[in-house]
Design a protein around this motif. Structure first.
Motif, PDB file in Angstrom:
ATOM      1  N   GLY A 104      76.642  31.735  82.952  1.00  0.00           N
ATOM      2  CA  GLY A 104      77.228  30.860  82.273  1.00  0.00           C
ATOM      3  C   GLY A 104      77.669  31.352  80.666  1.00  0.00           C
ATOM      4  N   THR A 105      78.712  30.558  80.417  1.00  0.00           N
ATOM      5  CA  THR A 105      79.474  30.629  79.119  1.00  0.00           C
ATOM      6  C   THR A 105      79.349  29.456  78.362  1.00  0.00           C
ATOM      7  OG1 THR A 105      80.887  32.788  79.379  1.00  0.00           O
ATOM      8  CG2 THR A 105      81.377  31.514  77.622  1.00  0.00           C
ATOM      9  N   LEU A 106      78.591  29.366  77.359  1.00  0.00           N
ATOM     10  CA  LEU A 106      78.602  28.065  76.528  1.00  0.00           C
ATOM     11  C   LEU A 106      79.774  28.004  75.638  1.00  0.00           C
ATOM     12  CD1 LEU A 106      77.197  25.240  76.275  1.00  0.00           C
ATOM     13  CD2 LEU A 106      75.568  26.251  74.714  1.00  0.00           C
ATOM     14  N   LEU A 107      80.727  27.086  75.852  1.00  0.00           N
ATOM     15  CA  LEU A 107      81.784  27.060  75.042  1.00  0.00           C
ATOM     16  C   LEU A 107      81.735  25.799  74.147  1.00  0.00           C
ATOM     17  CD1 LEU A 107      84.887  27.850  74.051  1.00  0.00           C
ATOM     18  CD2 LEU A 107      85.705  26.430  76.090  1.00  0.00           C
ATOM     19  N   THR A 108      81.962  25.969  72.839  1.00  0.00           N
ATOM     20  CA  THR A 108      81.836  24.777  71.903  1.00  0.00           C
ATOM     21  C   THR A 108      83.373  24.814  71.423  1.00  0.00           C
ATOM     22  OG1 THR A 108      79.459  24.966  71.598  1.00  0.00           O
ATOM     23  CG2 THR A 108      80.828  23.705  69.813  1.00  0.00           C
ATOM     24  N   VAL A 109      84.190  23.653  71.263  1.00  0.00           N
ATOM     25  CA  VAL A 109      85.341  23.722  70.546  1.00  0.00           C
ATOM     26  C   VAL A 109      85.150  22.627  69.435  1.00  0.00           C
ATOM     27  CG1 VAL A 109      87.945  23.527  70.891  1.00  0.00           C
ATOM     28  CG2 VAL A 109      86.515  24.313  72.658  1.00  0.00           C
ATOM     29  N   ASN A 110      85.262  23.258  68.251  1.00  0.00           N
ATOM     30  CA  ASN A 110      85.102  22.452  67.013  1.00  0.00           C
ATOM     31  C   ASN A 110      86.511  21.739  66.551  1.00  0.00           C
ATOM     32  OD1 ASN A 110      82.326  23.224  66.599  1.00  0.00           O
ATOM     33  ND2 ASN A 110      83.143  25.201  66.269  1.00  0.00           N
ATOM     34  N   PRO A 169      88.602  19.855  71.790  1.00  0.00           N
ATOM     35  CA  PRO A 169      87.069  19.623  72.034  1.00  0.00           C
ATOM     36  C   PRO A 169      86.634  19.093  73.334  1.00  0.00           C
ATOM     37  CG  PRO A 169      88.243  18.794  69.969  1.00  0.00           C
ATOM     38  CD  PRO A 169      89.310  19.357  70.951  1.00  0.00           C
ATOM     39  N   GLY A 170      87.496  18.575  74.274  1.00  0.00           N
ATOM     40  CA  GLY A 170      86.976  18.056  75.352  1.00  0.00           C
ATOM     41  C   GLY A 170      87.058  19.389  76.465  1.00  0.00           C
ATOM     42  N   ASP A 171      87.030  20.505  76.130  1.00  0.00           N
ATOM     43  CA  ASP A 171      86.990  21.583  76.828  1.00  0.00           C
ATOM     44  C   ASP A 171      85.611  22.108  76.798  1.00  0.00           C
ATOM     45  OD1 ASP A 171      90.135  23.001  76.174  1.00  0.00           O
ATOM     46  OD2 ASP A 171      89.625  21.810  77.888  1.00  0.00           O
ATOM     47  N   THR A 172      84.641  21.599  75.616  1.00  0.00           N
ATOM     48  CA  THR A 172      83.540  21.987  75.601  1.00  0.00           C
ATOM     49  C   THR A 172      82.621  21.977  76.860  1.00  0.00           C
ATOM     50  OG1 THR A 172      83.367  21.434  72.889  1.00  0.00           O
ATOM     51  CG2 THR A 172      81.393  21.328  74.099  1.00  0.00           C
ATOM     52  N   GLY A 173      81.839  22.632  77.161  1.00  0.00           N
ATOM     53  CA  GLY A 173      80.983  22.774  77.963  1.00  0.00           C
ATOM     54  C   GLY A 173      80.510  23.957  78.501  1.00  0.00           C
ATOM     55  N   LEU A 174      79.630  24.155  79.507  1.00  0.00           N
ATOM     56  CA  LEU A 174      79.136  25.214  80.180  1.00  0.00           C
ATOM     57  C   LEU A 174      80.077  25.953  81.413  1.00  0.00           C
ATOM     58  CD1 LEU A 174      76.974  27.678  80.292  1.00  0.00           C
ATOM     59  CD2 LEU A 174      75.617  26.153  81.869  1.00  0.00           C
TER      60      LEU A 174
END
Lengths: 115, 116
Positions: B109-115, B81-86
Motif C-alpha cells: 500500500g501507499t498511504l496518501l495524505t492530502v493536506n 483532502p477526501g483522497d486521503t487514504g491507503l
C-alpha cells in the motif's frame, strides 16, 4: 446496510487464549475470503471458501488457525492459543464469483490485540 | 511467490497537487485491481484493469496497466483532502492453465495524505 459485517470490531485477549472471529457475507455471495492485515503490511490471504467446495487453506500460518463456513453463509475464524504475533486486523471479504471483474466486498475488520 | 511492490510507501502533499503511485512486479498478472482503504474500514474497489496497456479514468483518477501486465500506476490530478487514504494494488496471478487465479496478491500500500 447489506454489506459484509464482522464481529467483534475489536478484541483484546491474553496470550494463550482462544478467539473466534465472525463474518457475515453479503447474501447470495458464494465466495468468502479471510485476510490478515498487519501494521505496515498488505493483506495476507488466509483462507478461501467457494460454495460447497473444499476450502483453500493454503494461507493459514499455522495449525492454530482454522475456519468454518456453515450453510454457505456465515464464517468463523478461530485462533487457538493466541500469540502476540497474531495481533492484526482480520478482514473478511465476499464476492459473487471469481472472475477477473468480480469485486471483493470487504467488511470493516476485527482488530485483534494479544497481550 | 508473486510479489507486488508499491511505491512510494508514504506520500504527503498539498491540496491541488498531482501525484502518481506505482505498483510493480516481476510476475505477470491476468488482472490488477486498485483499492482504497480508510481507517477502521475495509478496502473498497476503485478499478479493475485486464488488458495490457489499458487505461481507465475515474474522475480525477487515471489507472494504467503495463503492456506486459507486470505493473500498474495510479495518477491523481488536483488531489483533494477526501483522497486521503491507503491505496492498495492487488493482482490476480495467471494460473498454470493460463487462466485466472481466484487469489489476489496485495501490495503493502501507499498511504496518501492530502493536506488542505
Amino acid at each position: 446496510g447489506a454489506g459484509v459485517s464482522q464481529s467483534p470490531s475489536n478484541k483484546v485477549t491474553e496470550k494463550g487464549k482462544d478467539v473466534e472471529l465472525r463474518c457475515d457475507p453479503i447474501s447470495g455471495h458464494t465466495a468468502l475470503y479471510w485476510y490478515r492485515q498487519s501494521l505496515g503490511q498488505g493483506l495476507e490471504f488466509l483462507i478461501y471458501f467457494q460454495g460447497n467446495s473444499a476450502p483453500d487453506k493454503s494461507g493459514l500460518p499455522s495449525d492454530r488457525f482454522s475456519a468454518e463456513r456453515t450453510g454457505g453463509s456465515v464464517s468463523t475464524l478461530t485462533i487457538q492459543r493466541t500469540q502476540q504475533e497474531d495481533s492484526a486486523v482480520y478482514l473478511c471479504a465476499s464476492s459473487s464469483g471469481t472472475s477477473a471483474y468480480n469485486e471483493q466486498f470487504f467488511g470493516p475488520g476485527t482488530r485483534l490485540t494479544v497481550l | 511467490t508473486q510479489l507486488l511492490e508499491q511505491s512510494p510507501q508514504f506520500l504527503s502533499i498539498q491540496e491541488g497537487e498531482n501525484l502518481t503511485v506505482y505498483c510493480n512486479s516481476s510476475s505477470v498478472f491476468s488482472s490488477l485491481q486498485w483499492y482504497r482503504q480508510e481507517p477502521g474500514e475495509g478496502p473498497v474497489l476503485l478499478v479493475t484493469v485486464v488488458t495490457g496497456g489499458e487505461v481507465k479514468k475515474l474522475k480525477r483518477l487515471t489507472f494504467q496497466f503495463g503492456d506486459a501486465r507486470k505493473d500498474s500506476s495510479l495518477h491523481i490530478t488536483a488531489a483533494q483532502p477526501g483522497d486521503t487514504g491507503l491505496y492498495l494494488c492487488a493482482g490476480r496471478p495467471r494460473s498454470n492453465s493460463g487462466g485466472s487465479n481466484y487469489k489476489l496478491t496485495f501490495g503493502k500500500g501507499t498511504l496518501l495524505t492530502v493536506n488542505p
